[in-house]
Design a protein around this motif. Structure first.
Motif, mmCIF file in Angstrom:
data_model
loop_
_atom_site.group_PDB
_atom_site.id
_atom_site.type_symbol
_atom_site.label_atom_id
_atom_site.label_comp_id
_atom_site.label_asym_id
_atom_site.label_seq_id
_atom_site.Cartn_x
_atom_site.Cartn_y
_atom_site.Cartn_z
ATOM 1 N N ASP A 217 -13.703 -4.031 -35.524
ATOM 2 C CA ASP A 217 -13.432 -5.026 -36.524
ATOM 3 C C ASP A 217 -11.861 -5.289 -36.699
ATOM 4 O O ASP A 217 -11.544 -6.430 -37.075
ATOM 5 C CB ASP A 217 -14.054 -4.534 -37.768
ATOM 6 C CG ASP A 217 -15.338 -4.981 -38.235
ATOM 7 O OD1 ASP A 217 -15.841 -5.499 -37.042
ATOM 8 O OD2 ASP A 217 -16.040 -4.506 -39.108
ATOM 9 N N HIS A 218 -11.106 -4.197 -36.602
ATOM 10 C CA HIS A 218 -9.842 -4.390 -36.873
ATOM 11 C C HIS A 218 -8.976 -5.402 -35.835
ATOM 12 O O HIS A 218 -8.187 -6.137 -36.245
ATOM 13 C CB HIS A 218 -8.896 -3.170 -37.098
ATOM 14 C CG HIS A 218 -8.634 -2.291 -36.133
ATOM 15 N ND1 HIS A 218 -7.772 -2.392 -35.066
ATOM 16 C CD2 HIS A 218 -9.513 -1.186 -35.358
ATOM 17 C CE1 HIS A 218 -7.566 -1.456 -34.313
ATOM 18 N NE2 HIS A 218 -8.824 -0.767 -34.534
ATOM 19 N N LEU A 220 -10.746 -7.737 -34.120
ATOM 20 C CA LEU A 220 -11.054 -9.160 -34.238
ATOM 21 C C LEU A 220 -10.401 -9.613 -35.588
ATOM 22 O O LEU A 220 -9.899 -10.703 -35.666
ATOM 23 C CB LEU A 220 -12.636 -8.955 -34.668
ATOM 24 C CG LEU A 220 -13.266 -10.415 -35.008
ATOM 25 C CD1 LEU A 220 -13.251 -10.889 -33.771
ATOM 26 C CD2 LEU A 220 -14.678 -9.941 -35.656
ATOM 27 N N ALA A 221 -10.156 -8.540 -36.732
ATOM 28 C CA ALA A 221 -9.350 -9.141 -37.945
ATOM 29 C C ALA A 221 -7.974 -9.677 -37.430
ATOM 30 O O ALA A 221 -7.203 -10.713 -37.895
ATOM 31 C CB ALA A 221 -9.080 -8.035 -38.859
ATOM 32 N N ARG A 223 -6.995 -10.559 -34.627
ATOM 33 C CA ARG A 223 -7.280 -12.072 -33.831
ATOM 34 C C ARG A 223 -7.365 -13.076 -34.767
ATOM 35 O O ARG A 223 -6.911 -14.167 -34.924
ATOM 36 C CB ARG A 223 -8.479 -11.903 -32.902
ATOM 37 C CG ARG A 223 -8.334 -11.392 -31.468
ATOM 38 C CD ARG A 223 -9.487 -11.586 -30.728
ATOM 39 N NE ARG A 223 -10.151 -12.771 -30.564
ATOM 40 C CZ ARG A 223 -11.521 -13.038 -30.472
ATOM 41 N NH1 ARG A 223 -12.305 -11.880 -30.343
ATOM 42 N NH2 ARG A 223 -11.782 -14.308 -30.178
ATOM 43 N N ALA A 224 -8.079 -12.814 -35.728
ATOM 44 C CA ALA A 224 -8.375 -13.889 -36.699
ATOM 45 C C ALA A 224 -7.127 -14.122 -37.590
ATOM 46 O O ALA A 224 -6.955 -15.479 -38.104
ATOM 47 C CB ALA A 224 -9.637 -13.307 -37.795
ATOM 48 N N LEU A 225 -6.469 -13.215 -37.588
ATOM 49 C CA LEU A 225 -5.113 -13.368 -38.318
ATOM 50 C C LEU A 225 -4.224 -14.464 -37.540
ATOM 51 O O LEU A 225 -3.111 -15.015 -37.762
ATOM 52 C CB LEU A 225 -4.444 -12.088 -38.541
ATOM 53 C CG LEU A 225 -3.483 -11.706 -39.925
ATOM 54 C CD1 LEU A 225 -4.229 -12.258 -41.150
ATOM 55 C CD2 LEU A 225 -3.078 -10.357 -39.779
ATOM 56 N N HIS A 236 -2.280 -2.532 -31.619
ATOM 57 C CA HIS A 236 -3.817 -2.124 -31.831
ATOM 58 C C HIS A 236 -4.463 -1.436 -31.042
ATOM 59 O O HIS A 236 -4.925 -0.549 -31.411
ATOM 60 C CB HIS A 236 -4.379 -3.450 -32.660
ATOM 61 C CG HIS A 236 -3.787 -4.414 -33.686
ATOM 62 N ND1 HIS A 236 -3.634 -3.550 -34.845
ATOM 63 C CD2 HIS A 236 -2.895 -5.271 -33.888
ATOM 64 C CE1 HIS A 236 -2.812 -4.384 -35.714
ATOM 65 N NE2 HIS A 236 -2.299 -5.143 -35.152
#
Lengths: 327, 351, 386
Positions: A217-218, A220-221, A223-225, A236
């Motif tokens: 998740d982090h 992905l987070a 990337r989303a950021l 990361h």
């Protein structure tokens, strides 16, 4: 910023109500309290746990003692490890191995060199081999593992097939083959052999945890950021994947000590017996193993003790870095 | 005294399982002991469904594990009484307790997949329970196992007997687990968050099933959950737990109609209701369990309470029973100042 | 999907996100050396929806329905197989690389599990700064520091949090950090994937209120993905109900609750427990039967026909219904249903009947985090609990 298009949300009223409640409660804000102490990072909290871990402290003590001995070997050794000081006591027929005497607590070997001094100085070769072998295999494994784990796809397939082929050969056998191929055996051929043997283990381990991180998740987070690819990999994915690799490295240090000894024992190590090495001493002792077992016992005990120290450290590191054990 | 008065109050009949003053203290070496469950008392009668409601850290699951003798052997101390039909379960040896589990006491867990053995077919797992506790042969037990699967609503039970857990869907796994728990007709069934891992439409099926089973077989059900909605539909009596203690108890309708503990009140005010007025703000409970005070000299909930008074931070509130309801609060909702600490021995003849 | 229908809606605000025919199909691969695609999981299979600026669109459905995948596909975190996502005039779905990365400043995400979505090695300060740096929003340290404090204040955390690490916070506080991280880059859209379902009940309301509060203050647009219908109804202006990769019903939150029209929505709504014994005792439950069909092998025709108590012969099995406006008095045009017989069901002309439960192999394509798709029952009933 646009205005709130919604009419029905009585935001102000709600806030006032909550504030009033919090005021009434007097202490706890909505989010709860946060201790006013400096933060504790993961590494710091792992270290806190390790500091209280008896197993780790024992392992650390053994390792540090070994390092100190290796570092100050010339000062610690009572005699020159290459000087045949007790040669006159060696009787090839009746008494080929001189026993302990004043100044020579462990006696001497078949050519009259002080056994204690050879053990002490021998720690240097052992340290050199195991540290460099682990370091090289770690670096190689990190590069291959990062490549495979960070990018996946065909890069992953190519790298991992290569690694699989290497893994399919037993590591000691692989090390023997590499060492045997060298024209002139030396400690560097031993180091090379061992690092090649362990490289695929690191690569596979790192790739596995990198892949897990890739889907975490982090990441992905991040990337989303909109974080760029390189920082995602190096800030990361990689740091969060290193835990198991570091633990493995400590354990490989232990096996490298044993493997180095095994290679020297079989004559694939440094042939120069003016540079003592525990495995090589063990090999030399086998001729006398029935009548003079102490000759083999001391180097073997040293090997076991050092490997044991590394293993204890590795195991407690594994536990300390395991997120599940954290509270 | 009070417990007996209360027993006669709700329903006729003797308590089947009576838990009195149960405490579980965890102690890891080198750390402060921590009371996960702290003086919990409740009872359940045949055919009754009692709910233990609370959030994570309230001690509700530890309570059930302690009753079932399933806590790890080391690192904790269990005190109190769990009187099951005249036997104190907490005093039984682990061997005797094993005999009781599955036979007299059944349990259903939250995660049906990890509660089933992945390499053994469902049928064998059900028959094993029967073999162990009823001394039946596998052959004799198989028809009974089939009957159980059918009873819990698993379609095509003959085929499912041979299936492995991973071949079943989540809802069916939970049904299989219920079939196992009920195979020996236990008199008490403990369900620990049985529907939390399931979707709502499946949850509705499982709750319906549990409700029917309790009604038809007279099994006593202890329902452990964080979901007040589940409790509202299923439980006769509700115990609200906070910080290891029961803070409020009441009959279903009474408790939801007029919650008296600020925590219960706060919980009900903080969950959005499907049938509620939209646009009405939620009133959250501030903070988190990390803000709790120790129970020794205070009310643990005081820092998060919306109407604390001075005594809340200096005195442990007592557990005051009043007929079917009970409360642990210095300043209950609706009576800002006038709450007496004297237990009220209520009249018995309510019905 | 006509734009005209949208224009007539009372809500002000233009369309910020226009999702057109989006599909996400995951290949199922098999093979020893070379992977061969043997099929697809049709996680999202043709969804159209519009999210208007400043509104909250709620996407609700059970695990395995594709709602999370849809949320990610809208942000192009999961590249869509087909379809367009027009965000503020640009098609996000076709963007790649640096262009896409830049665009991410305007659309952020809040995750379900606040702990696993925060890098355990980063302090809160570095967590919050990361996005700002990635988009060049950090000009000088002093301004950045002020901005960090402002963010923390907005989500209700003390300034002392900056130097701390995620594991030092409670669940609710971590979710606040996750929200602050999303806010840090000053986005227009936030996709919140199950923002409260991992939190304790007493804390959920804090986060729900916070999200609403931030929306008011910063004019945010939300897409909230959740399985909890009560939460979605509370927080959303409009709600879309998903089943097996497609929307089956879409309406304003109040309309949906007042008059659910799709049989699945009705069943879902009747299954949500209400913390009120009086309501619970009187409720009419529509218990669904049979398993959720595998998204790798969705049923032909209406996806819900295998479990639908109102299923009618032939048309339900063969024609896939599209979202449409129903012709019933009092139902607004914004309330759209993907059911051939919505009118007959609403008027009571069609009555529910028994459904034979079908056994489905759960193996093909469980994709959602909940993992538990399904549940059957032999008794097929519409119960009236006494």
């Amino acid at each position: 910023m646009t205005d709130n298009p919604k009419g029905w949300k009585p935001g102000a009223r709600r806030k006032a109500k909550i504030d009033a409640l919090a005021q009434a409660a007097g202490q706890v804000q909505d989010a709860g309290t946060v201790a006013d102490t400096p933060g504790v990072s993961l590494i710091a909290s792992a270290w806190r746990r390790l500091r209280r871990d008896r197993v780790f402290l024992i392992g650390l003590t053994i390792t540090v003692l070994f390092l100190l001995v290796a570092l100050f070997a010339p000062l610690l050794a009572p005699h020159d490890p290459t000087a045949r000081l007790l040669l006159d006591k060696v009787r090839p027929q009746s008494n080929p191995i001189p026993g302990p005497e004043p100044g020579f607590p462990l006696g001497a070997d078949n050519v009259g060199r002080d056994l204690l001094s050879r053990l002490i100085v021998g720690s240097r070769q052992t340290l050199l081999v195991c540290v460099f072998a682990t370091l090289f295999s770690l670096i190689g494994g990190l590069i291959l593992g990062t490549l495979a784990g960070a990018f996946g796809g065909w890069i992953d397939s190519v790298v991992m097939r290569f690694v699989d082929i290497m893994l399919s050969i037993p590591s000691l056998l692989l090390a023997f083959s590499v060492a045997a191929m060298a024209a002139r055996p030396s400690q560097w051929t031993v180091i090379l052999a061992i690092s090649i043997a362990y490289l695929p283990i690191f690569a596979r381990l790192l790739r596995g945890s990198m892949l897990a991180q890739r889907h975490s998740d982090h990441v992905l987070a991040a990337r989303a950021l909109g974080v760029k690819q390189a920082p995602i990999i190096f800030r990361h994915m990689l740091p969060n994947s290193l835990g198991p690799v570091i633990v493995q490295a400590t354990l490989v240090l232990a096996t490298a000590v044993i493997d180095a000894a095994a290679l020297s024992f079989l004559g694939l190590g440094n042939p120069d017996d003016r540079q003592p090495e525990w495995g090589q001493m063990l090999g030399a002792a086998q001729k006398y193993i029935y009548d003079y077992p102490h000759l083999a016992f001391y180097p073997a005990a040293c090997i076991i003790l050092v490997a044991f120290g590394f293993t204890l450290m590795g195991e407690s590191l594994r536990e300390a870095l395991d997120p599940k054990s954290r509270r | 005294m009070t417990t007996r008065a209360y027993a006669a109050d709700t329903r006729s009949g003797q308590a089947l399982l009576s838990v009195r003053d149960l405490s579980v203290v965890f102690q890891r070496h080198g750390e402060q002991p921590f009371a996960a469950v702290d003086g919990v008392s409740f009872e359940v009668r045949p055919g009754q469904t009692v709910g233990l409601v609370g959030e994570s850290g309230s001690g509700k699951s530890v309570t059930s594990l302690a009753i079932m003798g399933l806590l790890p052997a080391r690192g904790n101390r269990v005190t109190g009484v769990a009187d099951f039909d005249g036997t104190d379960l907490l005093k039984l040896s682990s061997g005797d307790m094993r005999d009781r589990r599955g036979k007299d006491l059944g349990m259903i867990f939250q995660d049906p997949l990890s509660s089933l053995n992945p390499v053994v077919p469902i049928g064998v797992q059900v028959t094993e329970v029967l073999e162990r506790h009823k001394g039946m042969s596998r052959k004799a037990a198989m028809p009974k196992a089939r009957e159980m699967l059918d009873k819990v609503g698993i379609p095509d039970p003959d085929r499912r007997l041979k299936d492995y857990p991973h071949q079943l869907s989540g809802g069916m796994r939970q049904r299989a687990l219920i079939a196992m728990a009920l195979a020996c007709e236990p008199r008490v069934l403990i369900a620990d968050e049985p529907t939390t891992a399931l979707d709502v439409t499946i949850q509705a099926q499982i709750l319906q099933l549990l409700g029917d089973l309790v009604r038809d077989s007279g099994t006593a059900l202890i329902m452990i959950t964080h979901d007040l909605g589940v409790v509202a539909g299923l439980c006769d009596e509700v115990n609200v737990m906070y910080g290891g203690r029961i803070v409020e108890r009441g009959l279903r309708h009474d408790l939801f109609a007029a919650p008296r503990h600020p925590y219960t009140h706060g919980l009900l005010g903080s969950i959005p209701r499907l049938d509620g007025q939209r646009g009405e703000p939620l009133i959250p409970i501030p903070g988190s369990v990390a803000d709790n005070l120790p129970w020794d000299h205070a009310c643990a909930f005081a820092p998060r309470c919306f109407q604390p008074i001075d005594v809340c931070r200096s005195q442990t509130p007592g557990f005051v029973e009043d007929g079917a309801s009970a409360l642990r609060c210095h300043n209950p909702v609706g009576s800002p100042h006038g709450h007496t600490a004297q237990p009220d021995h209520a009249e018995v003849n309510d019905q | 999907m006509t734009a005209a229908a949208e224009q007539t809606h009372a809500q002000p605000g233009d369309v910020l996100v226009d999702v057109q025919g989006i599909k996400v199909h995951f290949p199922i691969k098999k093979g020893v050396i070379f992977d061969k695609t043997i099929g697809y999981v049709y996680a999202v299979d043709g969804v159209d929806l519009q999210i208007r600026r400043g509104e909250t669109y709620g996407l609700v459905g059970e695990s395995g329905c594709g709602k999370s995948t849809l949320g990610r596909a809208i942000l192009n975190l999961e590249p869509p197989t087909e379809g367009k996502v027009v965000f503020d005039g640009t098609d996000i779905a076709s963007l790649r690389g640096e262009e896409l990365r830049r665009k991410r400043q305007h659309m952020q995400m809040v995750f379900q599990d606040p702990l696993s979505s925060l890098d355990p090695r980063q302090s809160v300060e570095s967590l919050l700064l990361e996005g700002m740096k990635a988009h060049g929003l950090v000009k000088d340290t002093k301004a950045a520091n002020a901005r960090l404090r402002e963010l923390l204040k907005a989500v209700g955390l003390p300034a002392a949090s900056l130097q701390k690490y995620p594991h030092e916070f409670s669940g609710g506080q971590r979710q606040r950090i996750g929200i602050a991280r999303a806010l840090a880059v000053d986005p227009q859209l936030i996709v919140a994937d199950e923002p409260v379902s991992a939190l304790d009940v007493s804390v959920q309301a804090q986060v729900i209120n916070l999200l609403e509060d931030l929306q008011d203050r910063f004019g945010l647009t939300y897409l909230v993905v959740a399985h909890d219908l009560a939460v979605v109804r509370h927080i959303s202006d409009r709600v879309g109900v998903m089943y097996l990769g497609a929307l089956v019903e879409e309406a304003a939150a109040d309309d949906l609750y007042a008059a659910p029209m799709h049989p699945y929505t009705r069943a879902l709504m009747s299954a949500v427990p209400v913390p009120d014994p009086v309501v619970e005792d009187r409720r009419e439950r529509i218990l669904l039967n049979g398993d959720l069909p595998s998204p790798a092998n969705p049923p032909k025709g209406c996806r819900f026909h295998t479990r639908c108590p109102w299923r009618q012969p032939t048309q339900c099995d063969t024609d896939r219904p599209a979202l449409r406006v129903v012709s019933i008095d009092g139902v607004p045009e914004t309330h759209r249903v993907a059911c051939h017989f919505a009118e007959g069901i609403a008027s009571g002309e069609l009555q529910p009947h028994k459904v034979e439960a079908e056994v489905v192999d759960p193996h093909l394509g469980e994709s959602d985090a909940h993992g538990s798709l399904i549940g059957p029952a032999t008794t097929v009933e519409v119960t009236d609990t006494p």
